[in-house]
Write a protein that holds these residues in place. Structure first.
Motif, PDB file in Angstrom:
ATOM      1  N   ARG A  74    -138.748 101.074 -16.083  1.00 49.63           N
ATOM      2  CA  ARG A  74    -140.163 102.124 -16.348  1.00 49.63           C
ATOM      3  C   ARG A  74    -139.932 103.485 -16.378  1.00 49.63           C
ATOM      4  O   ARG A  74    -140.631 104.186 -16.951  1.00 49.63           O
ATOM      5  N   LEU A  75    -139.246 103.932 -15.249  1.00 48.58           N
ATOM      6  CA  LEU A  75    -139.080 105.208 -15.176  1.00 48.58           C
ATOM      7  C   LEU A  75    -137.827 105.815 -16.075  1.00 48.58           C
ATOM      8  O   LEU A  75    -137.903 106.957 -16.100  1.00 48.58           O
ATOM      9  N   ASP A  76    -137.056 105.055 -16.369  1.00 47.71           N
ATOM     10  CA  ASP A  76    -135.957 105.716 -17.337  1.00 47.71           C
ATOM     11  C   ASP A  76    -135.480 104.625 -18.247  1.00 47.71           C
ATOM     12  O   ASP A  76    -134.711 103.455 -17.936  1.00 47.71           O
ATOM     13  N   PRO A  77    -135.627 104.699 -19.332  1.00 49.69           N
ATOM     14  CA  PRO A  77    -135.113 103.712 -20.407  1.00 49.69           C
ATOM     15  C   PRO A  77    -133.711 103.647 -20.536  1.00 49.69           C
ATOM     16  O   PRO A  77    -133.244 102.413 -21.314  1.00 49.69           O
ATOM     17  N   CYS A  78    -132.791 104.367 -20.018  1.00 51.22           N
ATOM     18  CA  CYS A  78    -131.282 104.048 -19.977  1.00 51.22           C
ATOM     19  C   CYS A  78    -131.105 103.531 -18.624  1.00 51.22           C
ATOM     20  O   CYS A  78    -129.695 103.189 -18.607  1.00 51.22           O
ATOM     21  N   LEU A  79    -131.655 102.993 -17.915  1.00 49.61           N
ATOM     22  CA  LEU A  79    -131.401 102.090 -16.656  1.00 49.61           C
ATOM     23  C   LEU A  79    -132.169 100.757 -16.955  1.00 49.61           C
ATOM     24  O   LEU A  79    -133.189 100.624 -17.152  1.00 49.61           O
ATOM     25  N   TYR A  80    -130.844  99.648 -16.669  1.00 42.51           N
ATOM     26  CA  TYR A  80    -131.478  98.367 -16.945  1.00 42.51           C
ATOM     27  C   TYR A  80    -131.249  97.525 -16.000  1.00 42.51           C
ATOM     28  O   TYR A  80    -130.343  97.467 -15.152  1.00 42.51           O
ATOM     29  N   PHE A  81    -132.115  96.499 -15.674  1.00 45.41           N
ATOM     30  CA  PHE A  81    -132.141  95.614 -14.411  1.00 45.41           C
ATOM     31  C   PHE A  81    -132.032  94.212 -15.210  1.00 45.41           C
ATOM     32  O   PHE A  81    -132.740  93.828 -15.993  1.00 45.41           O
ATOM     33  N   LEU A  82    -131.065  93.371 -14.464  1.00 46.82           N
ATOM     34  CA  LEU A  82    -131.095  91.907 -14.960  1.00 46.82           C
ATOM     35  C   LEU A  82    -131.525  90.992 -13.728  1.00 46.82           C
ATOM     36  O   LEU A  82    -130.768  91.101 -12.503  1.00 46.82           O
ATOM     37  N   ARG A  83    -132.208  90.177 -13.875  1.00 44.34           N
ATOM     38  CA  ARG A  83    -133.005  89.316 -12.739  1.00 44.34           C
ATOM     39  C   ARG A  83    -132.426  87.714 -13.131  1.00 44.34           C
ATOM     40  O   ARG A  83    -132.900  87.440 -14.320  1.00 44.34           O
ATOM     41  N   ASP A  84    -132.464  86.900 -12.277  1.00 46.92           N
ATOM     42  CA  ASP A  84    -132.275  85.501 -12.485  1.00 46.92           C
ATOM     43  C   ASP A  84    -133.104  84.888 -11.641  1.00 46.92           C
ATOM     44  O   ASP A  84    -133.063  84.819 -10.170  1.00 46.92           O
ATOM     45  N   GLN A  85    -134.274  84.330 -12.015  1.00 51.90           N
ATOM     46  CA  GLN A  85    -135.267  83.528 -11.337  1.00 51.90           C
ATOM     47  C   GLN A  85    -135.852  84.689 -10.133  1.00 51.90           C
ATOM     48  O   GLN A  85    -136.357  84.373  -9.218  1.00 51.90           O
ATOM     49  N   GLY A  86    -136.051  85.798 -10.944  1.00 54.73           N
ATOM     50  CA  GLY A  86    -136.677  86.833 -10.140  1.00 54.73           C
ATOM     51  C   GLY A  86    -136.002  87.624  -8.985  1.00 54.73           C
ATOM     52  O   GLY A  86    -136.287  88.781  -8.416  1.00 54.73           O
ATOM     53  N   GLN A  87    -134.728  87.290  -8.942  1.00 58.05           N
ATOM     54  CA  GLN A  87    -133.525  87.830  -8.196  1.00 58.05           C
ATOM     55  C   GLN A  87    -132.844  88.868  -8.852  1.00 58.05           C
ATOM     56  O   GLN A  87    -132.397  88.538  -9.931  1.00 58.05           O
ATOM     57  N   LEU A  88    -132.571  90.321  -8.385  1.00 63.11           N
ATOM     58  CA  LEU A  88    -131.982  91.152  -8.795  1.00 63.11           C
ATOM     59  C   LEU A  88    -130.473  90.779  -9.099  1.00 63.11           C
ATOM     60  O   LEU A  88    -129.857  90.411  -7.656  1.00 63.11           O
ATOM     61  N   VAL A  89    -129.875  90.546 -10.004  1.00 64.85           N
ATOM     62  CA  VAL A  89    -128.464  90.156 -10.136  1.00 64.85           C
ATOM     63  C   VAL A  89    -127.484  91.223 -10.615  1.00 64.85           C
ATOM     64  O   VAL A  89    -126.068  91.126 -10.912  1.00 64.85           O
ATOM     65  N   GLY A  90    -127.999  92.278 -11.488  1.00 62.46           N
ATOM     66  CA  GLY A  90    -127.366  93.314 -12.057  1.00 62.46           C
ATOM     67  C   GLY A  90    -127.992  94.410 -12.397  1.00 62.46           C
ATOM     68  O   GLY A  90    -129.209  94.281 -12.551  1.00 62.46           O
ATOM     69  N   VAL A  91    -127.445  95.540 -12.338  1.00 67.21           N
ATOM     70  CA  VAL A  91    -127.803  97.031 -12.898  1.00 67.21           C
ATOM     71  C   VAL A  91    -126.945  97.782 -13.824  1.00 67.21           C
ATOM     72  O   VAL A  91    -125.759  97.431 -13.638  1.00 67.21           O
ATOM     73  N   LEU A  92    -127.419  98.153 -14.737  1.00 68.38           N
ATOM     74  CA  LEU A  92    -126.403  99.057 -15.857  1.00 68.38           C
ATOM     75  C   LEU A  92    -127.216 100.238 -16.283  1.00 68.38           C
ATOM     76  O   LEU A  92    -128.312 100.142 -16.648  1.00 68.38           O
ATOM     77  N   ALA A  93    -126.593 101.397 -16.079  1.00 70.75           N
ATOM     78  CA  ALA A  93    -126.999 102.551 -16.576  1.00 70.75           C
ATOM     79  C   ALA A  93    -126.181 103.025 -17.808  1.00 70.75           C
ATOM     80  O   ALA A  93    -124.938 102.885 -17.761  1.00 70.75           O
ATOM     81  N   CYS A  94    -126.594 103.646 -18.864  1.00 71.31           N
ATOM     82  CA  CYS A  94    -125.914 104.174 -20.052  1.00 71.31           C
ATOM     83  C   CYS A  94    -126.166 105.725 -20.168  1.00 71.31           C
ATOM     84  O   CYS A  94    -127.197 106.040 -19.794  1.00 71.31           O
ATOM     85  N   HIS A  95    -125.185 106.262 -20.859  1.00 71.85           N
ATOM     86  CA  HIS A  95    -125.145 107.694 -21.261  1.00 71.85           C
ATOM     87  C   HIS A  95    -124.667 107.911 -22.366  1.00 71.85           C
ATOM     88  O   HIS A  95    -123.193 107.912 -22.378  1.00 71.85           O
ATOM     89  N   VAL A  96    -125.267 107.654 -23.697  1.00 73.19           N
ATOM     90  CA  VAL A  96    -124.533 107.677 -25.109  1.00 73.19           C
ATOM     91  C   VAL A  96    -123.583 106.417 -24.956  1.00 73.19           C
ATOM     92  O   VAL A  96    -124.172 105.205 -25.012  1.00 73.19           O
TER      93      VAL A  96
END
Length: 224
Positions: A74-96
């Motif tokens: 919600r704070l940065d559209p270039c930062l992504y979170f992946l959750r599995d049954q509510g548990q955070l399992v991955g993060v990815l940031a992109c720049h171009v």
């Protein structure tokens, strides 16, 4: 989590389903076999140089990321979170066309596999890589991450003055010197943001002298 870095090859043309209000045309570059010089072509894809090319590429990347289950911050559209049954399992940031990511588990592993299958990553590195001008390394055992911008800083070029020119520090800078100064202090601002906040005051004073810096103002850039 293992730190991973990706770099998409020729990212902009990967944008699909381009919708334009009006058709876009261009002349063919010289030296294309089988086509006369000056031939007119309609641009149906996404090309470097178009004002909206970065946005169209991001829309393509974002839509695919969300289909894979990643959700933007919600704070940065270039930062992504992946959750599995509510548990955070991955993060990815992109720049171009660059990305930095980490995660674990079957859902994350499959999502990354499909991401690499969709886009032509020319390189994919684990435990070491560059993102936004910063070089990162991760210890495979302890997972500790260290970052530095030594390579970026080595490429910075301060404004060069002759000894005679430096005798009058209050002299107005020339257009060429001003252009060099903007580049130098612009790079300095990026370094402050990423790894060297201790230089923020010096760089801020340097940037505040524009648009009419003196020789003395720009000479500060050489001291960074």
């Amino acid at each position: 989590w293992d730190l991973q870095f990706g770099d998409v090859h020729c990212a902009f043309p990967e944008a699909k389903n381009i919708k334009r209000r009006e058709p876009l045309f261009t002349t063919l570059p010289k030296g294309i076999p089988g086509h006369p010089e000056g031939e007119i072509l309609e641009v149906v894809g996404n090309l470097y140089g178009k004002n909206d090319a970065p946005f169209e590429w991001f829309q393509e990347f974002d839509s695919h990321m969300q289909r894979l289950g990643f959700r933007p911050s919600r704070l940065d559209p270039c930062l992504y979170f992946l959750r599995d049954q509510g548990q955070l399992v991955g993060v990815l940031a992109c720049h171009v066309d660059d990305s930095i990511t980490g995660g674990a588990g079957s859902k994350y592993t499959e999502a990354i596999r499909l991401l690499r299958e969709r886009f032509p990553f020319r390189k994919w590195q684990v435990h070491h890589g560059e993102f936004c001008g910063t070089n990162y390394t991760q210890d495979p055992k302890t997972k500790i991450i260290q970052g530095n911008q030594s390579k970026f800083v080595e490429k910075m070029r301060p404004v060069r003055f002759s000894r005679q020119r430096l005798r009058d520090t209050k002299a107005k800078a020339t257009d060429y010197e001003i252009a060099q100064g903007r580049s130098c202090f612009g790079d300095g601002g990026w370094v402050c943001k990423e790894t060297r906040p201790d230089l923020s005051c010096q760089v801020s004073f340097g940037q505040s002298c524009f648009p009419s810096p003196t020789v003395g103002d720009l000479a500060q850039g050489a001291a960074m």
